[in-house]
Design a protein around this motif. Sequence first.
Motif, PDB file in Angstrom:
ATOM      1  N   GLY A  54      73.015  53.417  12.521  1.00  0.00           N
ATOM      2  CA  GLY A  54      74.001  52.541  13.141  1.00  0.00           C
ATOM      3  C   GLY A  54      74.761  51.764  12.084  1.00  0.00           C
ATOM      4  N   ASP A  55      75.040  50.490  12.379  1.00  0.00           N
ATOM      5  CA  ASP A  55      75.851  49.657  11.489  1.00  0.00           C
ATOM      6  C   ASP A  55      75.016  48.820  10.533  1.00  0.00           C
ATOM      7  N   SER A  56      73.696  48.913  10.608  1.00  0.00           N
ATOM      8  CA  SER A  56      72.852  48.078   9.769  1.00  0.00           C
ATOM      9  C   SER A  56      71.751  48.922   9.144  1.00  0.00           C
ATOM     10  N   CYS A  57      70.849  48.253   8.441  1.00  0.00           N
ATOM     11  CA  CYS A  57      69.740  48.945   7.798  1.00  0.00           C
ATOM     12  C   CYS A  57      68.823  49.587   8.830  1.00  0.00           C
ATOM     13  N   CYS A  58      68.217  50.680   8.431  1.00  0.00           N
ATOM     14  CA  CYS A  58      67.207  51.294   9.284  1.00  0.00           C
ATOM     15  C   CYS A  58      65.995  50.372   9.367  1.00  0.00           C
ATOM     16  N   PRO A  59      65.225  50.446  10.452  1.00  0.00           N
ATOM     17  CA  PRO A  59      64.043  49.585  10.589  1.00  0.00           C
ATOM     18  C   PRO A  59      63.092  49.736   9.401  1.00  0.00           C
ATOM     19  N   GLY A  60      62.624  48.605   8.911  1.00  0.00           N
ATOM     20  CA  GLY A  60      61.679  48.623   7.802  1.00  0.00           C
ATOM     21  C   GLY A  60      62.313  48.861   6.447  1.00  0.00           C
ATOM     22  N   SER A  61      63.642  48.699   6.339  1.00  0.00           N
ATOM     23  CA  SER A  61      64.332  49.035   5.094  1.00  0.00           C
ATOM     24  C   SER A  61      65.093  47.861   4.498  1.00  0.00           C
ATOM     25  N   LYS A  62      64.737  46.659   4.880  1.00  0.00           N
ATOM     26  CA  LYS A  62      65.369  45.476   4.313  1.00  0.00           C
ATOM     27  C   LYS A  62      64.475  44.881   3.225  1.00  0.00           C
ATOM     28  N   TYR A  63      65.060  44.007   2.448  1.00  0.00           N
ATOM     29  CA  TYR A  63      64.296  43.350   1.381  1.00  0.00           C
ATOM     30  C   TYR A  63      63.074  42.625   1.948  1.00  0.00           C
ATOM     31  N   MET A  64      63.216  42.071   3.141  1.00  0.00           N
ATOM     32  CA  MET A  64      62.104  41.325   3.735  1.00  0.00           C
ATOM     33  C   MET A  64      60.903  42.222   4.028  1.00  0.00           C
ATOM     34  N   ASN A  65      61.126  43.533   4.099  1.00  0.00           N
ATOM     35  CA  ASN A  65      60.032  44.463   4.340  1.00  0.00           C
ATOM     36  C   ASN A  65      59.301  44.833   3.063  1.00  0.00           C
ATOM     37  N   TYR A  66      59.849  44.449   1.925  1.00  0.00           N
ATOM     38  CA  TYR A  66      59.215  44.759   0.640  1.00  0.00           C
ATOM     39  C   TYR A  66      58.792  43.506  -0.121  1.00  0.00           C
ATOM     40  N   ASP A 125      67.812  39.926   4.378  1.00  0.00           N
ATOM     41  CA  ASP A 125      68.501  40.889   5.243  1.00  0.00           C
ATOM     42  C   ASP A 125      69.243  41.960   4.454  1.00  0.00           C
ATOM     43  N   GLN A 126      69.177  41.881   3.147  1.00  0.00           N
ATOM     44  CA  GLN A 126      69.850  42.878   2.326  1.00  0.00           C
ATOM     45  C   GLN A 126      69.151  44.226   2.465  1.00  0.00           C
ATOM     46  N   CYS A 127      69.939  45.298   2.490  1.00  0.00           N
ATOM     47  CA  CYS A 127      69.398  46.646   2.669  1.00  0.00           C
ATOM     48  C   CYS A 127      68.856  47.169   1.345  1.00  0.00           C
ATOM     49  N   ALA A 128      67.673  47.754   1.382  1.00  0.00           N
ATOM     50  CA  ALA A 128      67.050  48.297   0.178  1.00  0.00           C
ATOM     51  C   ALA A 128      67.601  49.686  -0.121  1.00  0.00           C
ATOM     52  N   TRP A 129      67.685  50.007  -1.405  1.00  0.00           N
ATOM     53  CA  TRP A 129      68.113  51.342  -1.816  1.00  0.00           C
ATOM     54  C   TRP A 129      66.883  52.234  -1.964  1.00  0.00           C
ATOM     55  N   LEU A 130      67.136  53.512  -2.197  1.00  0.00           N
ATOM     56  CA  LEU A 130      66.059  54.497  -2.186  1.00  0.00           C
ATOM     57  C   LEU A 130      65.870  55.153  -3.539  1.00  0.00           C
ATOM     58  N   ASN A 163      77.126  57.641  -0.850  1.00  0.00           N
ATOM     59  CA  ASN A 163      77.287  57.995   0.570  1.00  0.00           C
ATOM     60  C   ASN A 163      75.941  58.379   1.172  1.00  0.00           C
ATOM     61  N   SER A 164      75.551  57.696   2.242  1.00  0.00           N
ATOM     62  CA  SER A 164      74.230  57.919   2.844  1.00  0.00           C
ATOM     63  C   SER A 164      74.075  59.302   3.450  1.00  0.00           C
ATOM     64  N   SER A 165      75.202  60.004   3.677  1.00  0.00           N
ATOM     65  CA  SER A 165      75.106  61.359   4.226  1.00  0.00           C
ATOM     66  C   SER A 165      74.631  62.364   3.184  1.00  0.00           C
ATOM     67  N   MET A 166      74.490  61.919   1.933  1.00  0.00           N
ATOM     68  CA  MET A 166      74.041  62.824   0.875  1.00  0.00           C
ATOM     69  C   MET A 166      72.577  63.204   1.027  1.00  0.00           C
ATOM     70  N   ILE A 167      71.786  62.370   1.680  1.00  0.00           N
ATOM     71  CA  ILE A 167      70.350  62.602   1.685  1.00  0.00           C
ATOM     72  C   ILE A 167      69.748  62.287   3.049  1.00  0.00           C
ATOM     73  N   VAL A 168      68.745  63.062   3.427  1.00  0.00           N
ATOM     74  CA  VAL A 168      67.891  62.767   4.581  1.00  0.00           C
ATOM     75  C   VAL A 168      66.482  62.573   4.047  1.00  0.00           C
ATOM     76  N   SER A 169      65.922  61.419   4.284  1.00  0.00           N
ATOM     77  CA  SER A 169      64.612  61.088   3.709  1.00  0.00           C
ATOM     78  C   SER A 169      63.557  60.941   4.799  1.00  0.00           C
ATOM     79  N   ASP A 170      62.359  60.562   4.369  1.00  0.00           N
ATOM     80  CA  ASP A 170      61.219  60.278   5.253  1.00  0.00           C
ATOM     81  C   ASP A 170      60.700  61.520   5.972  1.00  0.00           C
ATOM     82  N   LEU A 171      60.868  62.696   5.372  1.00  0.00           N
ATOM     83  CA  LEU A 171      60.357  63.912   6.017  1.00  0.00           C
ATOM     84  C   LEU A 171      58.842  64.033   5.879  1.00  0.00           C
ATOM     85  N   GLY A 172      58.242  63.121   5.151  1.00  0.00           N
ATOM     86  CA  GLY A 172      56.782  63.104   5.037  1.00  0.00           C
ATOM     87  C   GLY A 172      56.112  62.166   6.021  1.00  0.00           C
ATOM     88  N   TYR A 173      56.921  61.591   6.921  1.00  0.00           N
ATOM     89  CA  TYR A 173      56.380  60.727   7.974  1.00  0.00           C
ATOM     90  C   TYR A 173      56.497  61.440   9.309  1.00  0.00           C
TER      91      TYR A 173
END
Length: 528
Positions: free
Chosen positions: A374-386, A401-406, A461-471
């Motif tokens: 959507g328009d914001s970070c995916c669940p569990g992907s903000k600085y507050m989660n780390y 509330d800042q979005c974490a990079w991968l 660009n976030s469309s470059m990668i699909v992650s979390d395939l190990g979950y």
Amino acid sequence: MKFYISTKGIRRVTISNEDGKGSAKTTTAGTGAGSGRRISVRTVFPVVLVLGIVLPFLFVRIAILMLESAAACSSLECAGWRFFNGVDTSLELRDELTRALIEANDGNVNEGAGSFNELVKEMTSNQDLKAFAFKTKSVLSQLERRVQLARQQESVYWHLASHGVPKSLHCLCLKLAEEYAVNAKARSRLPPPEFVSRLVDPTFHHLGLLTDNILAASVVVTSTVESSINPEKLIFHIVTDKKTYAPMHAWFATNSIKSAVVEVRGLHQYDWSEEVNAGVKEMLGTNHLIWKQYYNKEKDLHYTQEHSRYLEALSPSSLSLMNQLRMYTPELFPDLKKIVFLDDDVVIQHDISSLWELDLNGKVIGSVFKSWCGDSCCPGSKYMNYLNFSHPLVSSKFDGDQCAWLYGINIFDLEAWRRTNITETYHQWLKLNLESGTTMWNPGVLPPALIAFEGQVHPINSSMIVSDLGYRHQSAEISKKKLEAAPIIHFSGPAKPWLEISFPEVRSLWSRHVNISNKFIRRCRITG
């Protein structure tokens, strides 16, 4: 002539002349008491048909009402009142049961029936609604505790299974080490002398890979070359530890990659200064102490998503030298200006040459932010989660509330990095976290990196990668169309594609790049 009409209805009409000659008689069905009546079949059949349809439904309705009355009422008077009035008492029963459950909330629910069957048996002999509420509450609480314990045990088993070395991979490493010892070709120079000059040529596309997994490295290299429009421009720099150097070298020496150039180096081959060596040792020692403190802490046994992340962060891979050395990338590649860094659990599906053309605008690292939900970070992907924002030093310097990079795929401008103090900042925060009792962030490799690279990350660009395939939950939610369209797929998570616990629906995207015709792959029974 005479004409006769009966007063009780037209029963008979007699017409005669005066001389008595000739007569006519007409008789019709009258309405008198003694008269008979014939009923037509056409009248009877619809009535019988309607009764045949209605009566079964009426019978079933009466039976249901009687059964419900028997369950909800304790007297025939109640049942009769319910039957004739048709009023449903389930609402009253529900309200009364709700009140009883609320009262049971404040009571002791530790003692209860051992199973649902025991609960039913016990309650059939006891009509006390409050007692029923207490027993039900107790049974549900026991079931909830069992489910939480089962989930926690499952996450622990996954944790253990995800960090073991499969027998097949261990076999491959041993076979290749033997090949390195007995086969001169397996010891041949990588790359060949005619391609050595390309290793520092900035006009080529340089890719870095830190790994001790031979099979994973082969898949990364093979998938990248097969997906590239210009594979002859690709230069792979593979760095591994001392124990894996011989088999890793043997694999790429005996399985040459067409067009692309591959370099394999062991950490023991680097001639670093005393300052760099001291910094690496300090980094490893500090991370080990942090890991040890977390490992010895008592954790809440209730299952949560944070609990799974906690176990994953405490895995031995978080102490791996290969993972920690990311912070010394400029020292690993001193002659390069720019490099695309890959994790060993990624697969390249489409050409990624556009990454080398990306302008980082003076930033050190280019990375994908997990913001495609959507328009914001995916669940569990903000600085507050780390990071721990209850710590004053963390909350004063960063935005929760800042979005974490991968990690997974990153572009490093090594010249820009050398002009900053990112590595020193990383060391400083490691020490601060250790001094604070490891309360600044959750264990893992990414949290301190988020701090060290703060303000130095350029978004890809976030469309470059699909992650979390190990979950499990993530891989099931990603559509096949999205998977096939992504240039890069990342098997981040515990279920790595080379493990038995990997998910078959996405594992094939990785295994199709395994060279199953290789004799060592067949001998070690590695399947695609």
